[in-house]
Each structure stands twice: as C-alpha cells, then as structure tokens.
Design an enzyme around this catalytic site. Structure first.
Site, PDB file in Angstrom:
ATOM      1  N   SER A  65      11.350  21.125 -10.481  1.00 37.72           N
ATOM      2  CA  SER A  65      11.237  20.351 -11.508  1.00 37.72           C
ATOM      3  C   SER A  65      11.482  20.607 -12.918  1.00 37.72           C
ATOM      4  O   SER A  65      11.913  19.633 -13.907  1.00 37.72           O
ATOM      5  CB  SER A  65      10.353  19.001 -11.410  1.00 37.72           C
ATOM      6  OG  SER A  65      10.562  18.115 -10.054  1.00 37.72           O
ATOM      7  N   LYS A 116       6.775  15.521 -21.213  1.00 34.60           N
ATOM      8  CA  LYS A 116       7.323  14.692 -20.175  1.00 34.60           C
ATOM      9  C   LYS A 116       6.170  13.656 -19.737  1.00 34.60           C
ATOM     10  O   LYS A 116       4.968  13.905 -20.083  1.00 34.60           O
ATOM     11  CB  LYS A 116       7.236  15.734 -19.006  1.00 34.60           C
ATOM     12  CG  LYS A 116       7.886  15.046 -17.687  1.00 34.60           C
ATOM     13  CD  LYS A 116       7.818  16.055 -16.555  1.00 34.60           C
ATOM     14  CE  LYS A 116       8.323  15.603 -15.255  1.00 34.60           C
ATOM     15  NZ  LYS A 116       8.223  16.708 -14.203  1.00 34.60           N
ATOM     16  N   SER A 120      12.643  16.758 -11.784  1.00 32.66           N
ATOM     17  CA  SER A 120      12.217  15.537 -12.250  1.00 32.66           C
ATOM     18  C   SER A 120      12.036  15.473 -13.704  1.00 32.66           C
ATOM     19  O   SER A 120      11.848  14.571 -14.389  1.00 32.66           O
ATOM     20  CB  SER A 120      11.049  15.078 -11.621  1.00 32.66           C
ATOM     21  OG  SER A 120       9.914  15.992 -11.697  1.00 32.66           O
TER      22      SER A 120
END
Lengths: 98, 490
Positions: B178, B79, B154
């Site tokens: 997330s 990420k 996210s």
C-alpha cells in the site's frame, strides 16, 4: 443463492463478526467468498507437514514492559470521543435485567 | 522563488538555509496549490491551514535563532490512519466519524521533534483495505497524471499528493503493497521499511504482523531523510526492534558500492500477463544497473505464487480481530438500539463499507471452528516457506529487482466489481510483507498511455541502507523521477 461449493454458512459467519447483512449482501458475499476460497485452496498443494511450528514473523520479544503505570491519556479526551458519555462515564444499553 | 513543483525536501532545505525562501512562503504556496488542484485530485480530506501557517512562522523564527531540526519547516501530509493529537483520524471510514485522536503516534512525535509541519490528512482505502483508494467512504482520489485513472492504494491520497506536488512528502502505511503500489502508479518514491524498523504505535491496525509506516516522497534522498526521522525502537510497540539506525542520508553519498553488486531478478515476478511497458521498463532498469557495474543474475522465489492466498488468509484474519474494537461504544458512529448486540451489529453494518465487511467476513471464516487448521495454520506454514525463500536468495545476491505492479494505473471503476481481480494485483508486493523484508518503489519509466511505471528494489531484513543506495544511484543517473504531470484538468 448460487453454488455453495464450500458450504459456507454466511449468516453464522456474519453473526460471529457482529455484522448484519442484507439479503443482497448475503448473496453477493456468499458468491465472492466461494470464489476467494476456491483461490486460496491452492495452498493444499504445498507440503508443510515437516515444518516446525514457529510461525512468528516477529521474533519473540524478550522486552516485556515493566508492570508500572506510566503517563495515561487525558481522561476527558478519551471519554469525549464516545457517542454517549456523561459524568466521565460511557453510557450503553442495559445488559442486566432486574 | 521557484515553483513548488520544482522543490523536493532536500532542495527546499537548501533554499531555506540560504534564505531564498521561508517556510511560511512555501506553506502558503502549497495551500494555494491545494485549493486549486485538490478539487480534481482529491488527495486531501482535511487541511490544517491555520495551524500549518502558524507552525511555519514558528519554524522560520526557530531557524533564525539557530534551530537545526532535520525537517524544520517542511510540510508533510499524513495518511488518515495515523493518529495526530487533536485531529480526526477517520481511516476513510464512516464508522470513525467524529473521532478526535487523544494522542500522537510515535512517528508523529518524531516528525514534530524535528520541526516538520503537518499539512493535512490524505485519503486512503477504508482501513487500508484496497489497492485503488476507491474503497474510501469519504471521497474520490484521482491519479494526478490522468484524473480518469486510480492513484493506487491504499495510500492513494499520499501518492497523489506527492505525485501531484501538493505535498513534499507523506507518511503512508504498507500491509501488502500500500505504499509501493500507489507510489508506482503516481510516479513517486515509496519505501516499506523492514517489519519492526518503524514503530506502529498510533497506527490504526489492519494486520498487525504485516503493517509498517513508511515515507512517500519525490526522491530517494528525501525518503532516506524521512526514514532517519521516523525509524527507531519504541517501547510502546512490542514489535519494534532494538536495532541501530544509520544516518541514511549520509550513506547515500558513497556511490562506489555498485561495482560488483549482485542484483537478482526473481523469475516468478515476471509473470504471464505482465504489461509489456512495465516489463520493458524494469528490464531496461536492470540493464542500466549492469552498465553501472552491477552483476545481474536470475534467481527463484519458488513459493511466490502462493503469496496472495497466504496474504488474504492471514491479513483478513488479523483484520477481523483488529476491527472488533469498532463497535459504537468508545468512539465514532453509534446506531442506538435497545440491546447491546443489536447496537454492535447495526453500528458495524452501517459504518463499514463493502470491502471492509468482505474482509472481516473472510477473516472470521478462516479463524472459525473447523477451519482454523485448514486455512489459518496452513497459511502460517506457507508464510514461513516464503520467508525462507527470501533468506536463501539473499545468501547469493545483495538486492532483488522486480516490477511493483503487473500493469500501470487503470481506469476508475475497472475492478470494483471483481474483488479477486484486484487482490491478484498485489502479487508482486505481498511476499515482502509476509517475509518482513524492506522494499523501495522508484519511478523507472512511462507507459505508452503516459502513466508512470515503478521499479521495486527488495532488500534483506534491515538492509534499508543498501536498498536506498541502489535507488539513489538510479536517480542520479536517470531522469524518470524528474518527470512531472501536466495538471491541465480544466
């Protein structure tokens, strides 16, 4: 500007946050902030007066770092990330008048 | 050679050991799949093609000479808010354009030490603020099951990459759901470890008392292996706990634990407005555990309904402090001005997207003079009550089951103009972050629209071993995790 139920001074808050807002953004964020504050005010329903004030989700760490300088990041790698750097130093606008 | 869709980490390790495939082949195939599908799914922001192939070759050579790294030659996506030395770390924000990480996050060092290959960096909501990845400043990510739908957020890029078989696994981060929510939306496994289990050193901070790095993977077994690698005390993170980490993979071998296991269903999580497909899937999962010998009990988390209000005070307050460092001086975007204050303001105004600005403004407000006691201090008190609810409930049961999200994935654009509506979607996940507990999301069904549904398994503090076992036994006895998206996008 629409209803200011919570009398939010959006310009002052934006200044504290070091953000410029356009007129449209001021109106939009002002309205949205009022809606969110309306929602979060439900916390007033909860009795919390008798709680002791230990809020930490993190147990207090007994494990403090020793005051010894350890391996540092490469100076060039760090300085080269700055948008404006010269001779290993970061350049910023003048902040002290003569 | 098997199709890469058929591999997970465990099966790939098996085939690598047996010489049925090489790391170089798997990475090459994965890069070809990314070239073919990333234009539709948009999971990846940056791909390290040359570096990944070079590392794959090195991994094959090491394997030949007897190296036993737990993730040797396994490609992992990262990420884009976890620092990897020499790579960009944009947090999907314009304000960090040009920034190159000068160091590895601890989790990255751990991955490297076990021979993992860092395949590329995946998309996310800007600074991890969002639940759909629509707040990214760098591109759109779509749900691999239907590209008209959001992947969640996210860690949407992570989930879309794993769910779309463009990565074997990914590291994401979870502050209010997330990892778990996008894992549920994209049909993969996602684990939020207990706060303090995994080092946050090198994770760009959103809310420092809530953030945790965790794995997204195709199976619970893979998540267990990844946790083994990334977990552990780190002197560079003062909030990292000195607590032992079991061999999570080994722990999964015992399946006898399920008989008599007490599983709680928190009544507050079966909310009005819960999508019927989601409700049925989760209750069917509970029945399934009952058929395996577990005892299902109703429990209560009385302060659950206040979690969103608490979260959006505390997380935004912490974020307003953490994002003060993005000021155009040391890294990223700079809008040159004659004076420093205007430089800060114009850089931040241009560099941050709307959702980030909104949360900084809210966080600044709740910390400002005259409001700190009413909002921030009050929220901290209610947080303690939420934490105590979990402590109490785990005196009487071993794990909790709940939906991950009130609905399956939704159509792109549906919630962008109503931030509060998007915030309310986090109602089933944020309590866990506020309390600090661990939780796992695993596939447990499909909606009538053909979208995955996730089951949340919540454990007591530092009970990842049990949570993973509960997830693993569900996978061993059902087929939901084996379903794959068709990926006919043309």
């Amino acid at each position: 500007m629409s209803s200011d139920k919570h009398k939010i001074n959006i310009e002052h808050i934006a200044h504290l946050a070091s953000i410029n807002l356009s007129d449209n953004e001021k109106e939009l964020f002002h309205n949205q902030l009022n809606q969110v504050i309306d929602y979060i005010n439900q916390l007033n329903e909860v009795k919390t007066e008798e709680l002791c004030e230990d809020f930490s989700n993190i147990s207090n760490s007994d494990d403090l770092a020793l005051d010894i300088s350890e391996k540092q990041l490469n100076h060039n790698d760090v300085i080269n990330n700055s948008p404006n750097a010269k001779n290993g130093e970061i350049i910023v606008p003048k902040i002290i008048d003569q | 050679m098997k199709n890469i869709q058929q591999y997970n980490i465990s099966s790939l390790i098996e085939d690598l050991k047996n010489g049925n495939i090489t790391s170089y082949e798997i990475v090459k195939n994965m890069l070809e799949a990314i070239k073919k599908y990333n234009q539709y799914i948009g999971a990846y922001l940056f791909i390290n093609e040359e570096e990944a192939l070079k590392c794959a070759q090195i991994a094959d050579d090491k394997r030949a000479s007897g190296d036993q790294g737990k993730l040797l030659g396994i490609p992992i996506a990262i990420k884009d808010l976890i620092n990897v030395k020499g790579q960009p770390c944009t947090c999907s924000s314009k304000i960090l354009e040009g920034y190159i990480s000068p160091y590895d996050a601890t989790v990255i060092s751990n991955l490297r030490n076990e021979g993992a290959i860092l395949l590329g960096r995946v998309n996310m909501d800007e600074f991890a603020m969002g639940s759909s990845t629509e707040n990214s400043a760098l591109g759109i990510t779509s749900n691999p099951w239907n590209i008209n739908y959001v992947p969640g957020g996210s860690s949407g890029g992570s989930a879309a990459a794993v769910g779309g078989h463009l990565a074997l696994a990914s590291l994401g981060s979870d502050t209010g759901g997330s990892i778990r929510q996008p894992a549920a939306f994209c049909g993969c496994v996602g684990l939020k470890p207990t706060y303090g289990r995994v080092s946050r050193y090198g994770l760009t901070a959103f809310a420092s008392s809530l953030d945790q790095i965790g794995p997204l993977s195709k199976t619970v077994e893979d998540a267990a292996l990844l946790l083994e690698v990334i977990a552990g005390y780190d002197a560079n993170d003062a909030t990292s706990k000195k607590i032992s980490n079991p061999n999570y993979s080994e722990c999964l071998k015992n399946l006898d634990f399920i008989k008599g296991l007490k599983i709680g269903l928190p009544k507050e999580y079966f909310i009005d407005g819960l999508n019927l497909d989601v409700k049925d899937a989760v209750l069917n999962a509970a029945d399934h555990y009952k058929s395996l010998g577990a005892e299902i009990v109703d429990v209560s988390l009385p302060h659950a309904k206040y979690a969103i209000a608490v979260y959006y005070i505390l997380a935004t307050a912490e974020a307003s402090a953490n994002l003060a460092r993005f000021d155009g001086i040391r890294y990223g975007l700079r809008k040159d001005e004659k004076n420093l204050i205007d430089l800060y303001k114009n850089t931040r105004s241009d560099g941050f997207g709307d959702e980030v600005k909104r949360r900084i403004i809210l966080g600044t407000y709740v910390l400002s003079s005259g409001y700190y006691d009413a909002y921030y201090k009050k929220a901290q008190s209610v947080r303690l009550l939420i934490k105590n609810d979990f402590k109490k409930v785990f005196e009487d049961c071993d794990v909790l089951l709940s939906p991950v999200t009130p609905t399956p994935a939704y159509i792109k654009g549906e919630k962008v103009s109503n931030p509060l509506s998007m915030y309310l979607d986090d109602i089933l996940t944020t309590s866990v972050n506020l309390a600090g507990n661990c939780a796992l999301s695993i596939p447990c069904g499909m909606s009538s629209d053909g979208l995955p549904i996730g089951l949340q398994i919540i454990g007591d503090m530092f009970e990842e071993e049990l949570v993973l076992k509960v997830g693993h036994i569900f996978e061993k006895t059902t087929e939901w995790h084996n379903l794959k998206p068709e990926m006919n996008y043309e």
